[in-house]
Design an enzyme around this catalytic site. Structure first.
Site, PDB file in Angstrom:
ATOM      1  N   LYS A 121       0.859  -1.186   0.000  1.00  0.00           N
ATOM      2  CA  LYS A 121       0.000   0.000   0.000  1.00  0.00           C
ATOM      3  C   LYS A 121       0.885   1.222   0.000  1.00  0.00           C
ATOM      4  O   LYS A 121       2.019   1.184   0.467  1.00  0.00           O
ATOM      5  CB  LYS A 121      -0.872   0.002   1.262  1.00  0.00           C
ATOM      6  CG  LYS A 121      -2.057   0.918   1.178  1.00  0.00           C
ATOM      7  CD  LYS A 121      -3.081   0.368   0.201  1.00  0.00           C
ATOM      8  CE  LYS A 121      -4.479   0.632   0.616  1.00  0.00           C
ATOM      9  NZ  LYS A 121      -5.390  -0.414   0.160  1.00  0.00           N
TER      10      LYS A 121
HETATM   11  N1  GLU Z   1      -7.239   0.033  -2.878  1.00  0.00           N
HETATM   12  C1  GLU Z   1      -8.041  -1.130  -3.092  1.00  0.00           C
HETATM   13  C2  GLU Z   1      -8.029  -2.001  -1.871  1.00  0.00           C
HETATM   14  O1  GLU Z   1      -7.800  -1.548  -0.777  1.00  0.00           O
HETATM   15  C3  GLU Z   1      -7.664  -1.859  -4.368  1.00  0.00           C
HETATM   16  C4  GLU Z   1      -6.276  -2.368  -4.437  1.00  0.00           C
HETATM   17  C5  GLU Z   1      -5.863  -2.861  -5.817  1.00  0.00           C
HETATM   18  O2  GLU Z   1      -6.692  -2.927  -6.714  1.00  0.00           O
HETATM   19  O3  GLU Z   1      -4.682  -3.175  -5.960  1.00  0.00           O
HETATM   20  O4  GLU Z   1      -8.333  -3.158  -1.928  1.00  0.00           O
END
Ligand code: GLU
Length: 435
Positions: A121
């Site tokens: 993240k």
């Molecule tokens: N930000 C989204 C999540 O927390 C999607 C992550 C992604 O598609 O890589 O799952």
């Protein structure tokens, strides 16, 4: 149609904020599941620590010519099952603790839905609402540049998250491609997902998190013989996830009776049209002032009587204080980490069903995986294909978690963890630790 209730007074509401260490929540959730399944001590040690924690500070020129310094993060928690994968958020409270937690949740999420990704993240600590489009573009590009080869199509693949969208991904893609040799650019479109359709993005990606949540809610309703056409629900956060979840719930005939975001909370027991509210939020940057509802305060929002509550904003919203206010049968977590460990204890005690984030909001990363595959294969799938494949993945994951909850006689969050940890344990056992 709900009757029009004019907004007369402006009620001050407490905006959702984070209160404690989010990573601490992950550790507690992790330990609860690891104890229950008697997870191998060595694997515990490995999974309790992210692989890489990257912090970058970078200068960006503002519209008036000043230079401002920004701080961004990328935490890569684990890549045992595949490349690091996870979103990038823009928020004034983003910090390493939060991004570590979010990266770890991504590892569990990918394992539960069984896609070949690890967890990561990222975030930039700033308030995007205070910047022009041109500044947002320069901040995004400069951050991408600062990350350099720490991201890559087979290594670490960002995506949208809180306050980021397809446009931000387009700028990240363009900046990344500029940083590699021209001969490689055509085969690196999958360095980010959640891109605009037409620029390598996938149909169905924008609604995917809300859609995945909807599929989970449908399965839950089947299990409980619950009629969604008669359901009432509330939503916290009306961004991508909240607004899509609400629009899809409306398609089942469910009734949105209250909504809350950073601008305030609104209520209308007769029902709020999710499509209309989505349009209103786009034009007014928040739910506050929506003409066909009345403003209410944070406490009134949380104590609204409804069948389903969909938290789709930030972490630590259902807490020791707020959990006991809830008068709902089920919580479907669209946000990451909306329930803290104290909130969890209270929800368990009061018998509220919880569809945990790492299952309920996994639709986003599943369709990210489909986008990544389409890019690698130079294919475009139609919406039916995307939705059909997503449905199969989510239903299978739901069933795995339901079976684990039965097997361990535990709550669904802990059950979801056992599914993820068992999958990772298997791989570690096969691969071993070098040297
Ligand atoms: N930000 C989204 C999540 O927390 C999607 C992550 C992604 O598609 O890589 O799952």
């Amino acid at each position: 149609m709900p009757t029009a209730i004019p907004v007369t007074t402006k009620i001050r509401t407490r905006t959702p904020t984070r209160k404690a260490s989010v990573y601490d929540n992950v550790v507690r959730q992790f330990n609860r599941a690891a104890d229950l399944m008697d997870l191998d001590e060595n694997i515990r040690k490995i999974l309790a620590t992210p692989v890489n924690e990257i912090t970058v500070h970078f200068p960006v020129k503002m519209d008036d010519g000043r230079i401002e310094m920004f701080t961004g993060f990328r935490v890569q928690h684990n890549n045992t099952l595949g490349p690091f994968k996870g979103g990038i958020r823009f928020h004034q409270n983003a910090d390493l603790d939060e991004v570590k937690a979010l990266a770890t949740w991504m590892t569990w999420k990918s394992a539960i839905v069984d896609i070949p990704f690890g967890g990561a993240k990222g975030g930039i600590r700033f308030d995007p609402s205070k910047h022009s489009q041109a500044e947002l573009e320069r901040i995004t590009r400069r951050f991408t540049w600062a990350l350099g080869q720490n991201i890559g199509p087979e290594y670490d693949i960002p995506a949208p998250d809180v306050n980021t969208n397809a446009q931000i991904m387009a700028w990240m893609l363009d900046t990344y491609l500029t940083s590699i040799p021209p001969q490689d650019r055509g085969r690196c479109m999958h360095v980010v997902t959640g891109k605009p359709v037409g620029l390598g993005g996938s149909l169905g990606r924008e609604k995917a998190t809300g859609q995945g949540l909807m599929f989970c809610v449908e399965e839950w309703a089947k299990d409980r013989s619950f009629d969604l056409a008669k359901a009432s629900y509330t939503v916290q956060g009306f961004g991508n996830v909240g607004s899509w979840a609400a629009r899809l719930m409306d398609q089942h005939g469910s009734r949105l009776v209250a909504a809350e975001d950073v601008t305030g909370a609104i209520s209308n027991p007769a029902g709020i049209d999710a499509e209309e509210l989505t349009k209103y939020v786009k034009d007014n940057r928040g739910v506050y002032g929506f003409p066909k509802a009345v403003p209410v305060d944070h406490e009134a929002f949380f104590s609204t009587e409804a069948d389903i509550f969909i938290p789709a904003a930030l972490e630590n919203q259902i807490t020791g204080q707020t959990a006991s206010m809830l008068r709902v049968k089920m919580v479907a977590e669209g946000a990451n980490g909306p329930t803290d460990p104290f909130g969890d204890i209270l929800l368990r005690k009061s018998g509220v069903d919880v569809l945990p984030d790492i299952l309920a909001n996994s639709g986003g990363v599943v369709v990210s995986y489909f986008e990544w595959l389409q890019n690698k294969r130079s294919e475009y799938w139609d919406l039916d294909e995307v939705d059909g494949k997503l449905h199969r993945k989510i239903v299978a994951a739901y069933q795995r978690v339901r079976n684990a909850a039965k097997e361990y006689d535990t709550d669904w969050r802990t059950a979801a963890y056992t599914v993820a940890l068992a999958r990772l344990q298997k791989v570690y056992e096969a691969r071993g630790v070098f040297p």
